[in-house]
Design an enzyme around this catalytic site. Structure first.
Site, PDB file in Angstrom:
ATOM      1  N   TYR A 155       0.836  -1.179   0.009  1.00 26.65           N
ATOM      2  CA  TYR A 155       0.068  -0.153   0.031  1.00 26.65           C
ATOM      3  C   TYR A 155       0.671   1.281  -0.013  1.00 26.65           C
ATOM      4  O   TYR A 155       0.525   2.058  -0.759  1.00 26.65           O
ATOM      5  CB  TYR A 155      -1.055  -0.107   1.209  1.00 26.65           C
ATOM      6  CG  TYR A 155      -1.969   0.888   1.319  1.00 26.65           C
ATOM      7  CD1 TYR A 155      -3.036   1.225   0.568  1.00 26.65           C
ATOM      8  CD2 TYR A 155      -1.601   2.009   2.296  1.00 26.65           C
ATOM      9  CE1 TYR A 155      -3.967   2.172   0.634  1.00 26.65           C
ATOM     10  CE2 TYR A 155      -2.815   2.999   2.406  1.00 26.65           C
ATOM     11  CZ  TYR A 155      -3.693   3.144   1.447  1.00 26.65           C
ATOM     12  OH  TYR A 155      -4.634   4.273   1.730  1.00 26.65           O
ATOM     13  N   LYS A 159       0.969   3.954  -3.056  1.00 27.28           N
ATOM     14  CA  LYS A 159       0.602   5.607  -2.635  1.00 27.28           C
ATOM     15  C   LYS A 159       1.630   6.446  -2.844  1.00 27.28           C
ATOM     16  O   LYS A 159       1.684   7.488  -3.485  1.00 27.28           O
ATOM     17  CB  LYS A 159       0.098   5.533  -1.430  1.00 27.28           C
ATOM     18  CG  LYS A 159      -1.303   4.986  -1.238  1.00 27.28           C
ATOM     19  CD  LYS A 159      -2.548   5.649  -1.975  1.00 27.28           C
ATOM     20  CE  LYS A 159      -3.757   5.115  -1.759  1.00 27.28           C
ATOM     21  NZ  LYS A 159      -4.990   5.666  -2.431  1.00 27.28           N
TER      22      LYS A 159
END
Length: 302
Positions: A155, A159
């Site tokens: 993640y 991002k």
């Protein structure tokens, strides 16, 4: 912030933050293409917007592929005649520490977040350039991508990658009047519910209880609706000169994230040996070491 006549796509907008963004854009007058992987969820969200007097249609698709991205753009054109705003919000979590994370855990998260953002923005940029009237692209980042977060290799990487693309696209699309920015929200959603120290606050909001002022300010944490204003602002004419920025929002806090930049530097004739670096590190660099992870007050975490 009148968005009447504008057409927006919001990925992952069947619930949570995405739905809050879609509701805010609709309330401001934009027609919205709602997207969710589940057809019933997508249609239910679109119907809710229509009941509130807005214009909305639904596309059930898992973002990531070029075909899914094109179907969103094609629907915007078929149903509403144009595309002015894209919000790339869709995402999933597969949290595990590094030594337990599988290839599939890693690939799935990057496929949805990173590749999904890329394919949707590419399709939208092609359409916006053809229209010739500019546009607004708003990508959703995360503090994890800015600072790192335990158990979120996939993640955080996705991002962080999104922010790299945002800065690149801001340069590439500027001459077409298309702005590209990132929103870094912190809000109570099914995704943040998995974070142990946030879980009690998510549960409190579900129960209709107000959050303590310290949580809303120091943590910048609130309901999804608290983060929606940044999206409508960046979609508006007032934000026409803002591009390549990462804007944090949540609870009672609005912030602007910095870009990575050089903190300190030294020069040495003839270059740097390992021994010279070791000596210079202690003399000049040690005190400038950067922290990792969110730096939160202990009382907020507890």
């Amino acid at each position: 912030m009148d968005l009447t006549g504008k057409v927006a796509i919001v990925t992952g907008s069947g619930r949570g933050l995405g739905l809050a963004y879609a509701e805010e854009l609709s309330r401001r007058g934009a027609a919205v293409v709602v997207n969710d992987i589940d057809p019933d969820t997508a249609e239910s969200a679109a119907e809710a917007l229509r009941r509130q007097g807005g214009k909305a249609c639904a596309v059930a698709a898992a973002v990531g592929t070029a075909e899914a991205a094109q179907s969103l753009v094609d629907t915007a054109i078929a149903e509403h005649g144009r595309l002015d705003v894209l919000v790339t919000n869709a995402g999933i979590l597969r949290d595990k520490v590094l030594w337990k994370m599988t290839d599939e855990d890693f690939d799935q998260v990057l496929h949805v977040h990173l590749r999904g953002t890329f394919t949707c923005v590419r399709a939208a940029a092609v359409q916006m350039r053809q229209q010739g009237s500019g546009g607004r692209i708003i990508c959703v980042g995360s503090p994890a991508g800015q600072r790192g977060n335990f158990g979120q290799t996939n993640y955080a990487a996705a991002k962080a990658g999104i922010l790299g693309m945002v800065r690149t696209w801001a340069m590439e699309l500027a001459k077409f009047g298309i702005t590209v920015n990132a929103v870094i929200p912190v809000a109570a959603t099914a995704m943040t519910e998995t974070v142990p120290f946030l879980q009690p606050h998510v549960e409190a909001l579900k129960a209709g209880k107000p959050l303590p002022a310290q949580v809303r300010r120091e943590l910048g944490f609130g309901a999804p609706e608290d983060a929606a204003g940044a999206v409508s602002f960046l979609a508006s004419e007032q934000a026409g000169e803002i591009t390549g920025q990462a804007i944090g929002i949540g609870g009672d806090r609005l912030s602007l994230w910095s870009h990575p930049d050089v903190v300190v530097q030294s020069y040495r004739d003839g270059g740097w040996s390992a021994e010279a670096i070791a000596a210079e590190w202690q003399h000049r660099f040690h005190e400038h070491r950067q922290s990792v992870g969110e730096q939160l007050p202990a009382e907020v975490r507890s």
